[in-house]
Motif scaffolding. Structure first.
Motif, short mmCIF file in Angstrom:
data_model
loop_
_atom_site.label_atom_id
_atom_site.label_comp_id
_atom_site.label_asym_id
_atom_site.label_seq_id
_atom_site.Cartn_x
_atom_site.Cartn_y
_atom_site.Cartn_z
N TYR A 1 101.46 73.23 59.16
CA TYR A 1 101.13 71.92 59.75
C TYR A 1 99.67 71.59 59.53
O TYR A 1 99.32 70.41 59.41
CB TYR A 1 101.45 71.91 61.24
CG TYR A 1 102.89 71.60 61.53
CD1 TYR A 1 103.36 70.31 61.39
CD2 TYR A 1 103.77 72.59 61.91
CE1 TYR A 1 104.68 70.03 61.63
CE2 TYR A 1 105.09 72.32 62.15
CZ TYR A 1 105.54 71.03 62.00
OH TYR A 1 106.84 70.76 62.22
N VAL B 1 99.55 70.10 56.10
CA VAL B 1 100.27 68.83 56.03
C VAL B 1 99.51 67.74 56.78
O VAL B 1 99.29 66.64 56.26
CB VAL B 1 101.69 69.03 56.61
CG1 VAL B 1 102.38 67.70 56.75
CG2 VAL B 1 102.49 69.95 55.73
N TRP C 1 97.60 64.33 55.44
CA TRP C 1 98.00 62.99 55.89
C TRP C 1 96.84 62.26 56.53
O TRP C 1 96.61 61.07 56.26
CB TRP C 1 99.15 63.13 56.89
CG TRP C 1 99.51 61.83 57.53
CD1 TRP C 1 100.28 60.84 56.99
CD2 TRP C 1 99.11 61.37 58.82
NE1 TRP C 1 100.36 59.80 57.86
CE2 TRP C 1 99.66 60.09 58.99
CE3 TRP C 1 98.34 61.91 59.84
CZ2 TRP C 1 99.48 59.35 60.14
CZ3 TRP C 1 98.15 61.16 60.98
CH2 TRP C 1 98.71 59.91 61.13
N LEU D 1 97.30 63.11 50.45
CA LEU D 1 98.66 62.85 50.92
C LEU D 1 99.66 63.49 49.96
O LEU D 1 100.63 64.13 50.38
CB LEU D 1 98.92 61.35 51.04
CG LEU D 1 100.30 61.03 51.58
CD1 LEU D 1 100.40 61.43 53.03
CD2 LEU D 1 100.63 59.57 51.43
N VAL E 1 102.41 66.27 50.93
CA VAL E 1 103.85 66.11 50.71
C VAL E 1 104.38 67.28 49.88
O VAL E 1 105.42 67.85 50.18
CB VAL E 1 104.11 64.76 50.01
CG1 VAL E 1 105.55 64.69 49.54
CG2 VAL E 1 103.83 63.62 50.95
N THR F 1 104.69 70.34 52.08
CA THR F 1 105.88 70.31 52.93
C THR F 1 107.11 70.76 52.14
O THR F 1 107.86 71.63 52.58
CB THR F 1 106.14 68.87 53.42
OG1 THR F 1 104.91 68.24 53.64
CG2 THR F 1 106.95 68.86 54.65
N ILE G 1 109.43 74.18 52.82
CA ILE G 1 110.85 74.11 53.13
C ILE G 1 111.64 74.90 52.10
O ILE G 1 112.58 75.62 52.43
CB ILE G 1 111.31 72.65 53.21
CG1 ILE G 1 110.66 71.97 54.39
CG2 ILE G 1 112.81 72.57 53.33
CD1 ILE G 1 110.85 70.49 54.41
N MET H 1 111.26 69.62 62.22
CA MET H 1 110.17 68.67 62.41
C MET H 1 109.38 68.49 61.12
O MET H 1 108.83 67.43 60.87
CB MET H 1 109.24 69.15 63.52
CG MET H 1 109.69 68.79 64.91
SD MET H 1 110.31 67.12 65.06
CE MET H 1 108.82 66.17 64.99
N MET H 2 109.34 69.55 60.30
CA MET H 2 108.63 69.43 59.03
C MET H 2 109.32 68.39 58.16
O MET H 2 108.66 67.58 57.50
CB MET H 2 108.62 70.79 58.35
CG MET H 2 107.67 70.92 57.20
SD MET H 2 105.98 70.60 57.64
CE MET H 2 105.37 72.23 57.95
N LEU H 3 110.65 68.38 58.18
CA LEU H 3 111.39 67.36 57.42
C LEU H 3 111.10 65.96 57.96
O LEU H 3 110.90 65.02 57.20
CB LEU H 3 112.89 67.64 57.52
CG LEU H 3 113.45 68.58 56.46
CD1 LEU H 3 114.92 68.79 56.71
CD2 LEU H 3 113.26 67.97 55.10
N LEU I 1 108.42 65.01 59.50
CA LEU I 1 107.04 64.68 59.14
C LEU I 1 106.97 64.28 57.67
O LEU I 1 106.22 63.38 57.30
CB LEU I 1 106.16 65.91 59.39
CG LEU I 1 104.72 65.63 59.79
CD1 LEU I 1 104.68 64.80 61.03
CD2 LEU I 1 103.99 66.93 60.01
N PHE I 2 107.77 64.94 56.87
CA PHE I 2 107.82 64.63 55.43
C PHE I 2 108.10 63.15 55.22
O PHE I 2 107.47 62.49 54.40
CB PHE I 2 108.93 65.49 54.82
CG PHE I 2 109.03 65.40 53.33
CD1 PHE I 2 108.17 66.13 52.54
CD2 PHE I 2 109.96 64.60 52.73
CE1 PHE I 2 108.26 66.05 51.18
CE2 PHE I 2 110.06 64.53 51.37
CZ PHE I 2 109.19 65.25 50.59
N MET J 1 105.18 60.87 56.98
CA MET J 1 103.89 60.85 56.31
C MET J 1 103.82 59.75 55.29
O MET J 1 102.76 59.18 55.03
CB MET J 1 103.64 62.18 55.64
CG MET J 1 103.10 63.21 56.55
SD MET J 1 102.39 64.54 55.66
CE MET J 1 103.59 64.86 54.43
#
Lengths: 470, 304
Positions: free
Chosen positions: A156, A159, A163, A171, A175, A178, A182, B70-72, B74-75, B78
């Motif tokens: 976070y 990220v 942002w 940005l 992205v 992130t 994942i 939550m990361m998704l 935020l993705f 953003m």
């Protein structure tokens, strides 16, 4: 792979469940905790300083240049000088940034990276000023999951930093980060699960205790490879440093950060390298246990007292060297290659491997069958699968569809349809109208649409040939 | 079983934070701030779970919800950008009043239920956690509730397949992605590498001094386009690599060739359009007034 695993397992694994190897913290008092916590902090911060110097020297050697060699013996004080420079530089806060998030993001990154080492066992029980205590701040039944949780919260920082800078390159870096987290945390988690299955525990001290006879590196080699790849991805290091790819994104999420705020991010990245190295050491390399020939000396005397701290640090630095080596060797992935690799190679292979481990362990534990007896069957099954795989015909490249000669019917089958390959849309009625109205280009009026109509025959009914209304 | 002092303290520290963060979710103007508030609530909740002897639940809460779900969120959020805030225009008529009414009703019900609830002492924690917390959870999930778990698994797989099917569309043209674009770039034969920075290998590293190529010839492209159009590029003749020129001159002199013309020919630096004499780096030789560098300026350059 399964066959080799099955061959190793019966001799290697003492028991499925951990044999009560959990660290005992019952003797700990307040000042012992404090001492350990401060010790971990000091270890991490000095290691980062050395790691920066180490990385620059080793990469320099790999690229046939000396690296930093001016300040102090062997250039050791270069990192100190860099740290002072970062401290004293002007601290720029971007005017258009989201101030609060912009300030908090680097702290999240550093704070979360500092949490991981709390559950890493540095050694067995030692005596600190008369108190016998494990060389580990704390441990609990889900310690490895806690490490994953800290890592995922730490992202976070990256990220949000990207942002909140309110700028394009950060940005994009955020992205990318992130998406990277994942995709690569899945593979990482799956590779760790096979260790949980064999060790029968998620507590770090019990996992170390379960590697008394054999390090999990050997029976779980594929999981180890997957972990090493995803740990490089997790720490945003080459060849996976896409969130901060300097050739594409200036500095990625750190572009708008300067001075100490940038230093926090930098610190977090290096602490994270140490963290994932320590996790790899603990889960696959026997933790603090002495490596094989040394563990025989004096009936295992090198596995007691303060000696293991030395083996642990040495193994961690082995992984740090691997990081630098990879950085000096490999080129950065292109983004689509990177995603394809994560989703189409790492995660499926981690899943397949996990199923293999689960089946073998399940048969050992619940079926009561002897793995040695199953060995021929397993080997036979693998041979059959390999033989069958040769029968699968190679994928032929799909031939380009021949351009269709048929005139385009926009309402083929009663529904509005797009043109097929080779067909092209006739000019829209509006374009025809505009051309008809402009006297400048009379030569362009008519054209393909008129030809289509002539070929069609039923032109007046066709909706594309509709007479412009109004 | 009453909670320990530490647990009570932790609760009273975390509870106000969670309430504040939860109301922040309602009142935050920016979507990302609302997401941050949710993350705060989730992590505080995880702390409380761990304090209540459910470490597995607490850690998994962070890994799954904070780390992935939550990361998704935020993705997606953003991409909205920092400066954008939600539109507060009411799209459904009277929605706000209906919302207030429903909230009031919910509040009354909650106060009624919570006010009349009794809190007997918790029992059974020791038995539940007897084989260790993760083991206990595993026994419940994969023992008592294994059928429900399988059903949920099947449902999730079906949902994922459904998402794949619904978002699938027939491809009419060949897909152009990064590899194809890269191949096209190479096939087009343009410059593949970034432009050299101004001043590379030159005697000055100012912005208006062109970089030198391996032969010592200035590379015009290395000077920023704006400076070139304004005529602020430092003269190329001045910053040609003299060492190389001298070396070539010396070699040619040995072979009995003298004269600037031959040297220039050997170096390939004959300028058909000689520039004005070089100004020292940093000084402006072009027009001092600002030039409009709109669309027209690009045309000027490409046509030249």
């Amino acid at each position: 792979m399964t066959a080799t695993l099955a061959a190793v397992l019966p001799t290697a694994l003492p028991a499925a469940a951990a044999d009560g190897g959990a660290a005992d913290f019952s003797q700990d008092v307040f000042w012992v905790w404090l001492l350990k916590a401060v010790g971990i902090l000091v270890f991490l911060l000095t290691s980062v300083l050395i790691a920066i110097w180490f990385e620059r020297r080793v990469v320099g050697r790999m690229q046939l240049r000396p690296g930093p060699n001016v300040h102090g013996p062997f250039g050791l004080f270069q990192s100190l000088a860099d740290a002072m420079k970062l401290l004293l530089k002007e601290d720029v806060t971007v005017k258009a940034a989201d101030k609060l998030v912009y300030l908090v993001a680097p702290f999240i990154a550093v704070f979360c990276s500092l949490l991981t080492m709390a559950v890493i066992p540095f050694g067995p029980e030692v005596s600190i000023f008369g108190v016998v205590t494990p060389l580990q701040l704390t441990d609990f039944p889900v310690a490895v999951l806690y490490i994953l949780a800290c890592a995922s919260v730490g992202v976070y920082g990256i990220v949000l930093g990207g942002w909140s800078s309110n700028s394009t390159y950060p940005l994009l870096g955020a992205v990318r980060s992130t998406a990277q987290v994942i995709s690569y945390e899945l593979a990482m988690g799956l590779s760790l699960v096979s260790v949980f299955i064999l060790a029968g525990s998620m507590s770090t001290s019990e996992i170390v205790a379960s590697q008394t006879t054999i390090w999990w590196l050997i029976p779980l080699a594929p999981a180890f490879v997957i972990y090493v790849i995803s740990m490089v991805g997790e720490t945003n290091r080459l060849p996976f440093d896409l969130p901060e790819a300097e050739g594409e994104l200036v500095g990625g999420y750190t572009t708008e950060y300067s001075s100490m705020k940038f230093a926090w991010f930098f610190l977090a990245e290096y602490i994270n390298m140490l963290n994932v190295s320590a996790v790899a050491t603990t889960l696959f390399f026997g933790g603090w246990r002495a490596p094989w020939p040394l563990s025989w000396i004096g009936d295992g005397v090198l596995n007691t007292g303060w000696w293991p701290l030395l083996w642990f640090v040495a193994k961690v630095w082995l992984f740090m060297f691997l990081f630098v080596w990879i950085r000096g060797t490999l080129l950065r992935f292109r983004y689509d290659q990177f995603m394809k690799f994560g989703w189409k190679v790492l995660i499926p292979s981690a899943l397949v491997w996990l199923v293999c481990v689960a089946v073998v362990q399940g048969v050992r534990q619940f079926g009561g069958a002897d793995v040695m007896a199953m060995l021929p069957w397993l080997g036979g099954a693998i041979l059959v699968i390999v033989a069958l795989s040769f029968l699968i015909p190679e994928k032929k490249p799909v031939p380009e569809p021949a351009p269709s000669d048929e005139p385009f019917d926009a309402f083929a089958g009663g529904f509005p349809v797009p043109p097929l390959p080779g067909q092209s849309l006739p000019p829209s009625p509006r374009a025809l109208r505009r051309e008809a109205q402009s006297p400048a280009s009379p030569a362009l009026v008519g054209g393909p649409a008129a030809d289509d109509g002539a070929a069609d025959g039923d032109a007046p009914e066709s909706p594309t040939q509709e007479v412009p209304r109004g | 079983m009453t909670p320990s002092t530490a647990e009570t303290v932790l609760f009273w520290v975390l509870a106000p934070i969670m309430v504040l963060a939860a109301s922040g979710l309602l009142f935050a103007r920016k979507a990302v701030h609302a997401a941050l508030c949710v993350i705060t609530v989730m992590i505080s909740l995880a702390f409380l779970y761990v304090a209540q002897e459910a470490p597995f639940l607490g850690v998994v809460q962070v890994v799954v919800y904070t780390g992935a779900v939550m990361m998704l969120f935020l993705f997606v959020l953003m991409l909205v950008g920092v400066d954008a805030s939600d539109s507060l225009v009411e799209t459904l008529r009277a929605q706000r009043w209906v919302g207030w009414l429903a909230a009031l009703g919910l509040g009354v019900v909650l106060v009624g239920v919570v006010g009349r609830a009794t809190y007997p002492d918790a029992v059974g924690l020791a038995e539940a956690n007897a084989p260790g917390n993760p083991t206990g959870v595993a026994r419940i999930i994969f023992g008592q509730h294994v059928f429900g778990l399988e059903v949920v698994g099947a449902l999730l797989v079906t949902a994922a397949l459904g998402a794949l099917v619904l978002t699938h569309r027939q491809r009419l043209k060949p897909l152009v992605k990064q590899p194809e674009r890269a191949a096209a770039r190479v096939a087009a034969g343009g410059r593949l590498t970034p432009l050299p920075a101004p001043g590379v290998y030159a005697r000055h590293n100012a912005m208006d001094v062109p970089a030198l190529d391996p032969d010592g010839n200035p590379i015009d492209e290395s000077v920023p386009r704006v400076l070139r159009i304004r005529g602020q590029e430092a003269g190329t003749a001045e910053y040609r690599a003299d060492t190389y020129r001298r070396a070539v001159t010396a070699v040619l002199a040995e072979r009995g060739v003298v004269g600037d013309g031959e040297v220039d020919a050997a170096l390939g630096t004959v300028e058909d359009d000689p520039r004005p004499a070089a100004a020292p780096p940093g000084t402006t030789t072009g027009p001092t007034a600002d030039i409009d560098l709109g669309g027209g300026s690009t045309r000027t350059e490409t046509e030249r």
